[in-house]
Design a protein around this motif. Structure first.
Motif, mmCIF file in Angstrom:
data_model
loop_
_atom_site.group_PDB
_atom_site.id
_atom_site.type_symbol
_atom_site.label_atom_id
_atom_site.label_comp_id
_atom_site.label_asym_id
_atom_site.label_seq_id
_atom_site.Cartn_x
_atom_site.Cartn_y
_atom_site.Cartn_z
ATOM 1 N N GLU A 1 0.800 -1.011 -0.160
ATOM 2 C CA GLU A 1 0.085 0.299 -0.166
ATOM 3 C C GLU A 1 1.165 1.247 0.391
ATOM 4 O O GLU A 1 1.824 1.323 0.196
ATOM 5 C CB GLU A 1 -0.699 -0.117 1.344
ATOM 6 C CG GLU A 1 -2.394 -0.594 1.606
ATOM 7 C CD GLU A 1 -2.908 -0.797 2.853
ATOM 8 O OE1 GLU A 1 -3.737 -1.458 2.587
ATOM 9 O OE2 GLU A 1 -2.419 -0.158 3.397
ATOM 10 N N GLY A 2 -0.031 2.350 -0.330
ATOM 11 C CA GLY A 2 0.646 3.423 -0.363
ATOM 12 C C GLY A 2 0.068 5.434 -0.353
ATOM 13 O O GLY A 2 -0.727 4.765 -0.012
ATOM 14 N N PHE A 3 1.156 6.053 -0.824
ATOM 15 C CA PHE A 3 0.083 7.308 -0.750
ATOM 16 C C PHE A 3 0.980 8.189 -1.153
ATOM 17 O O PHE A 3 1.832 8.428 -1.196
ATOM 18 C CB PHE A 3 -0.324 7.599 1.227
ATOM 19 C CG PHE A 3 0.471 8.271 2.014
ATOM 20 C CD1 PHE A 3 1.110 9.089 1.772
ATOM 21 C CD2 PHE A 3 1.284 6.864 2.795
ATOM 22 C CE1 PHE A 3 2.366 9.821 3.081
ATOM 23 C CE2 PHE A 3 2.624 7.506 3.716
ATOM 24 C CZ PHE A 3 2.833 8.707 3.751
ATOM 25 N N VAL A 4 -0.139 9.243 -1.155
ATOM 26 C CA VAL A 4 0.619 10.364 -2.396
ATOM 27 C C VAL A 4 1.197 11.380 -1.030
ATOM 28 O O VAL A 4 0.103 12.785 -0.323
ATOM 29 C CB VAL A 4 0.183 10.760 -3.337
ATOM 30 C CG1 VAL A 4 0.990 12.420 -4.112
ATOM 31 C CG2 VAL A 4 0.007 10.030 -4.549
ATOM 32 N N TYR B 1 12.626 12.032 3.237
ATOM 33 C CA TYR B 1 13.379 10.535 2.935
ATOM 34 C C TYR B 1 14.116 9.692 4.255
ATOM 35 O O TYR B 1 13.869 9.088 4.580
ATOM 36 C CB TYR B 1 13.986 10.982 1.225
ATOM 37 C CG TYR B 1 14.976 10.131 1.028
ATOM 38 C CD1 TYR B 1 14.296 8.822 0.374
ATOM 39 C CD2 TYR B 1 15.567 10.265 1.012
ATOM 40 C CE1 TYR B 1 14.384 7.851 -0.197
ATOM 41 C CE2 TYR B 1 16.165 8.842 0.403
ATOM 42 C CZ TYR B 1 16.141 8.157 0.418
ATOM 43 O OH TYR B 1 16.594 7.126 -1.027
ATOM 44 N N TYR B 2 15.241 11.189 4.070
ATOM 45 C CA TYR B 2 16.261 10.242 4.606
ATOM 46 C C TYR B 2 16.207 10.003 6.328
ATOM 47 O O TYR B 2 16.554 8.864 6.728
ATOM 48 C CB TYR B 2 17.483 11.023 4.617
ATOM 49 C CG TYR B 2 18.245 11.733 4.033
ATOM 50 C CD1 TYR B 2 19.195 11.171 3.012
ATOM 51 C CD2 TYR B 2 18.265 13.074 3.328
ATOM 52 C CE1 TYR B 2 19.544 10.841 2.084
ATOM 53 C CE2 TYR B 2 18.747 13.554 1.869
ATOM 54 C CZ TYR B 2 19.338 12.255 1.521
ATOM 55 O OH TYR B 2 20.287 12.605 0.212
ATOM 56 N N ASP C 1 9.214 2.834 -0.483
ATOM 57 C CA ASP C 1 9.183 3.139 -2.013
ATOM 58 C C ASP C 1 8.705 4.697 -1.300
ATOM 59 O O ASP C 1 7.753 4.940 -1.229
ATOM 60 C CB ASP C 1 8.261 2.741 -2.819
ATOM 61 C CG ASP C 1 8.426 1.001 -3.112
ATOM 62 O OD1 ASP C 1 10.109 0.289 -3.201
ATOM 63 O OD2 ASP C 1 7.934 0.052 -2.676
ATOM 64 N N TRP C 2 10.260 5.263 -2.242
ATOM 65 C CA TRP C 2 9.774 7.103 -2.980
ATOM 66 C C TRP C 2 9.793 6.861 -4.086
ATOM 67 O O TRP C 2 11.104 6.266 -4.797
ATOM 68 C CB TRP C 2 11.342 7.454 -1.735
ATOM 69 C CG TRP C 2 11.038 8.495 -1.797
ATOM 70 C CD1 TRP C 2 11.585 9.912 -2.760
ATOM 71 C CD2 TRP C 2 10.569 9.344 -1.178
ATOM 72 N NE1 TRP C 2 11.585 11.019 -2.534
ATOM 73 C CE2 TRP C 2 10.373 10.843 -0.922
ATOM 74 C CE3 TRP C 2 10.055 9.157 0.701
ATOM 75 C CZ2 TRP C 2 10.428 11.419 -0.416
ATOM 76 C CZ3 TRP C 2 9.545 10.165 1.370
ATOM 77 C CH2 TRP C 2 10.031 12.171 0.759
ATOM 78 N N ALA C 3 8.773 7.941 -4.715
ATOM 79 C CA ALA C 3 8.829 8.200 -6.103
ATOM 80 C C ALA C 3 8.508 9.426 -6.127
ATOM 81 O O ALA C 3 6.746 10.275 -5.788
ATOM 82 C CB ALA C 3 8.154 6.969 -6.989
ATOM 83 N N ARG D 1 4.989 16.777 -4.720
ATOM 84 C CA ARG D 1 4.219 15.148 -4.513
ATOM 85 C C ARG D 1 5.041 13.833 -4.879
ATOM 86 O O ARG D 1 5.992 14.093 -5.459
ATOM 87 C CB ARG D 1 3.175 15.211 -5.588
ATOM 88 C CG ARG D 1 2.182 16.262 -5.380
ATOM 89 C CD ARG D 1 0.874 15.848 -6.402
ATOM 90 N NE ARG D 1 0.073 17.366 -6.594
ATOM 91 C CZ ARG D 1 -1.331 17.394 -6.293
ATOM 92 N NH1 ARG D 1 -1.210 16.461 -5.390
ATOM 93 N NH2 ARG D 1 -1.541 19.169 -6.212
ATOM 94 N N VAL D 2 5.057 13.402 -4.051
ATOM 95 C CA VAL D 2 5.841 11.643 -4.029
ATOM 96 C C VAL D 2 4.456 10.881 -3.020
ATOM 97 O O VAL D 2 3.655 10.556 -2.295
ATOM 98 C CB VAL D 2 6.227 12.085 -1.976
ATOM 99 C CG1 VAL D 2 7.618 10.660 -2.134
ATOM 100 C CG2 VAL D 2 7.965 13.270 -2.378
ATOM 101 N N ARG D 3 4.806 9.979 -3.646
ATOM 102 C CA ARG D 3 4.250 8.945 -3.885
ATOM 103 C C ARG D 3 5.622 7.659 -2.698
ATOM 104 O O ARG D 3 6.292 7.712 -3.153
ATOM 105 C CB ARG D 3 3.780 6.948 -4.903
ATOM 106 C CG ARG D 3 3.341 6.694 -4.174
ATOM 107 C CD ARG D 3 2.795 5.741 -5.583
ATOM 108 N NE ARG D 3 1.829 4.144 -5.307
ATOM 109 C CZ ARG D 3 2.289 3.225 -4.328
ATOM 110 N NH1 ARG D 3 3.676 3.653 -3.676
ATOM 111 N NH2 ARG D 3 1.538 2.489 -3.829
#
Length: 72
Positions: A28-31, A42-43, A54-56, A66-68
């Motif tokens: 699962e994920g979110f934005v 992120y760090y 997971d980071w995109a 905006r990062v997923r």
């Protein structure tokens, strides 16, 4: 699912993001929507949840980022 933290006080942002991340099931994920590059987040995620993130980037400023963020 989207989490827009732009209206939250800065001290509340990371706890909210971590709480949402911890509630996710693998896959699962979110934005995340933010008003600056969330690179420090992120760090922090990589350090505190190693191997789980997971980071995109979906959008990289200059006004909105905006990062997923997904859970492995």
């Amino acid at each position: 699912m989207e989490l827009d933290v732009r209206t939250l006080p800065p001290r509340e942002r990371h706890p909210r993001i971590f709480a949402l991340f911890d509630s996710l099931k693998p896959g699962e994920g979110f934005v995340l929507v933010n008003d600056h590059d969330p690179k420090p987040l992120y760090y922090q995620l990589m350090a505190e949840r190693p191997g789980q993130v997971d980071w995109a980037y979906l959008e990289e400023g200059p006004e909105v980022w905006r990062v997923r963020i997904g859970k492995r």
